[in-house]
Scaffold this motif. Sequence first.
Motif, PDB file in Angstrom:
ATOM      1  N   UNK A  16       0.830  -1.198   0.000  1.00 48.00           N
ATOM      2  CA  UNK A  16       0.000   0.000   0.000  1.00 48.00           C
ATOM      3  C   UNK A  16       0.872   1.260   0.000  1.00 48.00           C
ATOM      4  N   UNK A  17       1.967   1.226   0.744  1.00 48.54           N
ATOM      5  CA  UNK A  17       2.910   2.338   0.736  1.00 48.54           C
ATOM      6  C   UNK A  17       3.502   2.513  -0.659  1.00 48.54           C
ATOM      7  N   UNK A  18       3.939   1.394  -1.241  1.00 43.93           N
ATOM      8  CA  UNK A  18       4.618   1.462  -2.536  1.00 43.93           C
ATOM      9  C   UNK A  18       3.711   1.921  -3.667  1.00 43.93           C
ATOM     10  N   UNK A  19       2.431   1.563  -3.597  1.00 39.90           N
ATOM     11  CA  UNK A  19       1.529   1.879  -4.704  1.00 39.90           C
ATOM     12  C   UNK A  19       0.871   3.248  -4.581  1.00 39.90           C
ATOM     13  N   UNK A  20       0.769   3.764  -3.352  1.00 31.98           N
ATOM     14  CA  UNK A  20       0.049   5.025  -3.149  1.00 31.98           C
ATOM     15  C   UNK A  20       0.940   6.230  -2.873  1.00 31.98           C
ATOM     16  N   UNK A  21       2.235   5.987  -2.663  1.00 27.06           N
ATOM     17  CA  UNK A  21       3.140   7.067  -2.281  1.00 27.06           C
ATOM     18  C   UNK A  21       4.406   6.988  -3.129  1.00 27.06           C
ATOM     19  N   UNK A  22       5.230   8.035  -3.013  1.00 24.83           N
ATOM     20  CA  UNK A  22       6.472   8.099  -3.783  1.00 24.83           C
ATOM     21  C   UNK A  22       7.514   8.870  -2.987  1.00 24.83           C
ATOM     22  N   UNK A  23       8.757   8.762  -3.431  1.00 21.90           N
ATOM     23  CA  UNK A  23       9.820   9.569  -2.831  1.00 21.90           C
ATOM     24  C   UNK A  23       9.696  11.015  -3.297  1.00 21.90           C
ATOM     25  N   UNK A  24      10.241  11.905  -2.527  1.00 25.03           N
ATOM     26  CA  UNK A  24      10.156  13.335  -2.828  1.00 25.03           C
ATOM     27  C   UNK A  24      10.710  13.646  -4.220  1.00 25.03           C
ATOM     28  N   UNK A  28       3.815  12.983  -8.760  1.00 24.46           N
ATOM     29  CA  UNK A  28       2.852  13.865  -8.086  1.00 24.46           C
ATOM     30  C   UNK A  28       2.177  13.177  -6.898  1.00 24.46           C
ATOM     31  N   UNK A  29       2.533  11.930  -6.591  1.00 21.25           N
ATOM     32  CA  UNK A  29       1.938  11.228  -5.458  1.00 21.25           C
ATOM     33  C   UNK A  29       2.372  11.864  -4.143  1.00 21.25           C
ATOM     34  N   UNK A  30       1.612  11.570  -3.081  1.00 21.07           N
ATOM     35  CA  UNK A  30       2.024  11.990  -1.750  1.00 21.07           C
ATOM     36  C   UNK A  30       3.357  11.336  -1.397  1.00 21.07           C
ATOM     37  N   UNK A  31       4.118  12.012  -0.554  1.00 14.27           N
ATOM     38  CA  UNK A  31       5.503  11.618  -0.293  1.00 14.27           C
ATOM     39  C   UNK A  31       5.627  10.821   1.009  1.00 14.27           C
ATOM     40  N   UNK A  32       6.386   9.736   0.937  1.00 11.17           N
ATOM     41  CA  UNK A  32       6.806   8.995   2.127  1.00 11.17           C
ATOM     42  C   UNK A  32       8.236   8.510   1.905  1.00 11.17           C
ATOM     43  N   UNK A  33       9.027   8.559   2.962  1.00 11.08           N
ATOM     44  CA  UNK A  33      10.414   8.109   2.855  1.00 11.08           C
ATOM     45  C   UNK A  33      10.521   6.601   2.745  1.00 11.08           C
ATOM     46  N   UNK A  34       9.528   5.866   3.278  1.00 12.94           N
ATOM     47  CA  UNK A  34       9.663   4.412   3.381  1.00 12.94           C
ATOM     48  C   UNK A  34       9.126   3.650   2.174  1.00 12.94           C
ATOM     49  N   UNK A  35       8.940   4.317   1.057  1.00  7.92           N
ATOM     50  CA  UNK A  35       8.589   3.602  -0.179  1.00  7.92           C
ATOM     51  C   UNK A  35       9.744   2.665  -0.531  1.00  7.92           C
ATOM     52  N   UNK A  36       9.409   1.401  -0.757  1.00  6.52           N
ATOM     53  CA  UNK A  36      10.422   0.424  -1.125  1.00  6.52           C
ATOM     54  C   UNK A  36      11.174  -0.206   0.037  1.00  6.52           C
ATOM     55  N   UNK A  37      10.808   0.154   1.265  1.00 12.57           N
ATOM     56  CA  UNK A  37      11.498  -0.434   2.412  1.00 12.57           C
ATOM     57  C   UNK A  37      11.155  -1.914   2.552  1.00 12.57           C
ATOM     58  N   UNK A  38      12.036  -2.635   3.255  1.00 12.86           N
ATOM     59  CA  UNK A  38      11.869  -4.081   3.453  1.00 12.86           C
ATOM     60  C   UNK A  38      12.113  -4.389   4.931  1.00 12.86           C
ATOM     61  N   UNK A  39      11.041  -4.443   5.701  1.00 10.81           N
ATOM     62  CA  UNK A  39      11.200  -4.633   7.139  1.00 10.81           C
ATOM     63  C   UNK A  39      11.771  -5.988   7.534  1.00 10.81           C
ATOM     64  N   UNK A  40      11.498  -7.085   6.823  1.00 12.16           N
ATOM     65  CA  UNK A  40      12.195  -8.331   7.180  1.00 12.16           C
ATOM     66  C   UNK A  40      13.715  -8.181   7.081  1.00 12.16           C
ATOM     67  N   UNK A  41      14.183  -7.397   6.111  1.00 11.78           N
ATOM     68  CA  UNK A  41      15.621  -7.140   5.974  1.00 11.78           C
ATOM     69  C   UNK A  41      16.121  -6.286   7.119  1.00 11.78           C
TER      70      UNK A  41
END
Length: 209
Positions: A16-24, A28-41
């Motif tokens: 949901x983060x990856x599809x609805x948000x983007x890096x700065x 034109x999507x809303x911005x989040x730093x954690x797009x593409x993050x991998x919490x298991x890693x």
Amino acid sequence: MTKALAMQWHENVQPLVNSNYAHDGTTSKKVRADVGWRWPTYLKFVAIHNYLTRMPGNASERGKAMCVVVSKGEQKFPIGMLSIVPKLHCNVEGVERKRAFTWYLSDAPSEAYEQFLNQPVVRGVAKALIDCTIQAALDEGEDGELLLHADPKGGRKLIEFYGASCRMRRLSPTNGCITAVWRRGRPEEYFHFNGADAQAFSALYDARR
């Protein structure tokens, strides 16, 4: 944080983060730093860090990973993810000492509440996670002094959150290396609470403990 909760975030929340948000600055999507993050890693990173702390000459101590969940019966759903080092040996304005370090931090987007929880968004999760870092340092006998890195991919909104909303102080570009090996560049991307300010911030949550 457990492996199961990290994987639950990766399979349900992260898409949901990856599809609805983007890096700065990328779309034109809303911005989040954690797009593409991998919490298991990132959970594995904590384990690797803890292994390295056993090596001779390592001045920092063990890290931790925490997860804020919404519980419904026996089911738990992650709404906040955090990895920290409660006692990281680091440099702030020429003073080298152990400080709490917020490593990775994510709070669930509104889409996760709509799709999986069918309830209003829980407010203040990110600040509660910062409080968790401070409390972890206090539990270790420290004064709560804290350092965190604001990923520049989070844009101006993230800078304003840590600076204006949390009232943390941004480090100067002339601060120098944060740590001797891994965090040598761009100190202006880091934010800092001294011990008194960290305890004042944390006191805002005392009524909920």
